[in-house]
Design a protein around this motif. Structure first.
Motif, PDB file in Angstrom:
ATOM      1  N   ILE A 113       0.844  -1.190   0.000  1.00  0.00           N
ATOM      2  CA  ILE A 113       0.000   0.000   0.000  1.00  0.00           C
ATOM      3  C   ILE A 113       0.878   1.238   0.000  1.00  0.00           C
ATOM      4  O   ILE A 113       1.755   1.394   0.848  1.00  0.00           O
ATOM      5  CB  ILE A 113      -0.944   0.015   1.218  1.00  0.00           C
ATOM      6  CG1 ILE A 113      -1.891  -1.188   1.115  1.00  0.00           C
ATOM      7  CG2 ILE A 113      -1.724   1.329   1.287  1.00  0.00           C
ATOM      8  CD1 ILE A 113      -2.867  -1.320   2.232  1.00  0.00           C
ATOM      9  N   ASP A 114       0.637   2.109  -0.973  1.00  0.00           N
ATOM     10  CA  ASP A 114       1.332   3.389  -1.055  1.00  0.00           C
ATOM     11  C   ASP A 114       0.614   4.354  -0.117  1.00  0.00           C
ATOM     12  O   ASP A 114      -0.475   4.849  -0.431  1.00  0.00           O
ATOM     13  CB  ASP A 114       1.309   3.898  -2.493  1.00  0.00           C
ATOM     14  CG  ASP A 114       1.958   5.260  -2.660  1.00  0.00           C
ATOM     15  OD1 ASP A 114       2.520   5.801  -1.689  1.00  0.00           O
ATOM     16  OD2 ASP A 114       1.896   5.800  -3.785  1.00  0.00           O
ATOM     17  N   ILE A 115       1.207   4.614   1.022  1.00  0.00           N
ATOM     18  CA  ILE A 115       0.593   5.442   2.055  1.00  0.00           C
ATOM     19  C   ILE A 115       0.322   6.860   1.545  1.00  0.00           C
ATOM     20  O   ILE A 115      -0.638   7.499   1.956  1.00  0.00           O
ATOM     21  CB  ILE A 115       1.487   5.475   3.321  1.00  0.00           C
ATOM     22  CG1 ILE A 115       1.650   4.072   3.889  1.00  0.00           C
ATOM     23  CG2 ILE A 115       0.929   6.426   4.365  1.00  0.00           C
ATOM     24  CD1 ILE A 115       0.352   3.397   4.270  1.00  0.00           C
ATOM     25  N   GLU A 116       1.145   7.341   0.635  1.00  0.00           N
ATOM     26  CA  GLU A 116       0.946   8.688   0.092  1.00  0.00           C
ATOM     27  C   GLU A 116      -0.302   8.761  -0.794  1.00  0.00           C
ATOM     28  O   GLU A 116      -0.959   9.793  -0.855  1.00  0.00           O
ATOM     29  CB  GLU A 116       2.174   9.124  -0.715  1.00  0.00           C
ATOM     30  CG  GLU A 116       3.438   9.234   0.112  1.00  0.00           C
ATOM     31  CD  GLU A 116       3.325  10.273   1.220  1.00  0.00           C
ATOM     32  OE1 GLU A 116       2.794  11.369   0.951  1.00  0.00           O
ATOM     33  OE2 GLU A 116       3.768   9.991   2.339  1.00  0.00           O
ATOM     34  N   SER A 117      -0.634   7.684  -1.472  1.00  0.00           N
ATOM     35  CA  SER A 117      -1.800   7.660  -2.361  1.00  0.00           C
ATOM     36  C   SER A 117      -3.078   7.226  -1.657  1.00  0.00           C
ATOM     37  O   SER A 117      -4.171   7.609  -2.055  1.00  0.00           O
ATOM     38  CB  SER A 117      -1.553   6.711  -3.533  1.00  0.00           C
ATOM     39  OG  SER A 117      -0.454   7.141  -4.302  1.00  0.00           O
ATOM     40  N   CYS A 118      -2.937   6.423  -0.616  1.00  0.00           N
ATOM     41  CA  CYS A 118      -4.106   5.899   0.104  1.00  0.00           C
ATOM     42  C   CYS A 118      -4.841   7.033   0.809  1.00  0.00           C
ATOM     43  O   CYS A 118      -4.229   7.846   1.502  1.00  0.00           O
ATOM     44  CB  CYS A 118      -3.656   4.853   1.124  1.00  0.00           C
ATOM     45  SG  CYS A 118      -4.998   4.161   2.125  1.00  0.00           S
ATOM     46  N   THR A 119      -6.146   7.074   0.631  1.00  0.00           N
ATOM     47  CA  THR A 119      -6.967   8.089   1.295  1.00  0.00           C
ATOM     48  C   THR A 119      -7.653   7.539   2.542  1.00  0.00           C
ATOM     49  O   THR A 119      -8.258   8.292   3.294  1.00  0.00           O
ATOM     50  CB  THR A 119      -8.059   8.617   0.346  1.00  0.00           C
ATOM     51  OG1 THR A 119      -8.921   7.529  -0.017  1.00  0.00           O
ATOM     52  CG2 THR A 119      -7.452   9.259  -0.895  1.00  0.00           C
TER      53      THR A 119
END
Length: 169
Positions: A113-119
């Protein structure tokens, strides 16, 4: 996990009147009540669209308009891809494309999971057939009364708070 836009947990308990207006207006029907009647979000049902209807309905000011949510998805060991079962349902349901799979030996795929992209919207959790996705606060964000380790508070009342008429679940 309080609704999107909820004020800090200490202030929330003092401000929220437990009226249920936030649950009544939620188009996704994901706002339920904890044991004390305070609103919580259940992302195992559907995703949050961050529409802000709950903030608009909250006359007490416990939920206010917001621009970001501090919760992010986390994949647990029950993930079917980690068990060598072909499943990428969470990736398919992630509009932000925050979930990718890295091939491993033995026919397994590691979800990343890309934490920067995850909302933190929960679309991945609602669609996961094994219930492997939970949520955790970003480091440094305020902790709430939510138990992120199992994606459930101690007890969830699955009925909606003070709502007229039937509601699709």
């Amino acid at each position: 996990m309080r609704p999107f836009g909820a004020i800090t947990s200490g202030e929330f308990a003092d401000t929220c009147t437990r009226c249920g207006d936030c649950a009544a207006v939620c188009p996704q029907a994901i706002i339920t009540a904890d044991d004390e009647g305070f609103p919580i979000v259940d992302l195992t049902r559907r995703e949050c669209t961050f529409c802000g209807e709950c903030a608009t309905a909250c006359e007490a000011g416990a939920i206010v308009p917001a621009t970001g949510w501090e919760w992010r998805a986390k994949v647990g060991e029950t993930c079917l891809s980690l068990q060598a079962v072909a499943c990428r349902t969470c990736e398919d349901h992630c509009d932000e494309r925050a979930i990718r799979f890295q091939l491993q030996t033995g026919g397994r795929s590691q979800p990343i999971i890309d934490i920067e992209s995850c909302t933190g919207c929960g679309a991945c959790s609602a669609s996961c057939p094994s219930g492997a996705i939970s949520f955790e606060m970003l480091q440094g964000a305020e902790q709430s009364d939510f138990n992120a380790s199992n994606n459930q508070p101690a007890s969830i009342k699955n009925e909606h708070m003070r709502m007229s008429g039937p509601r699709d679940a």
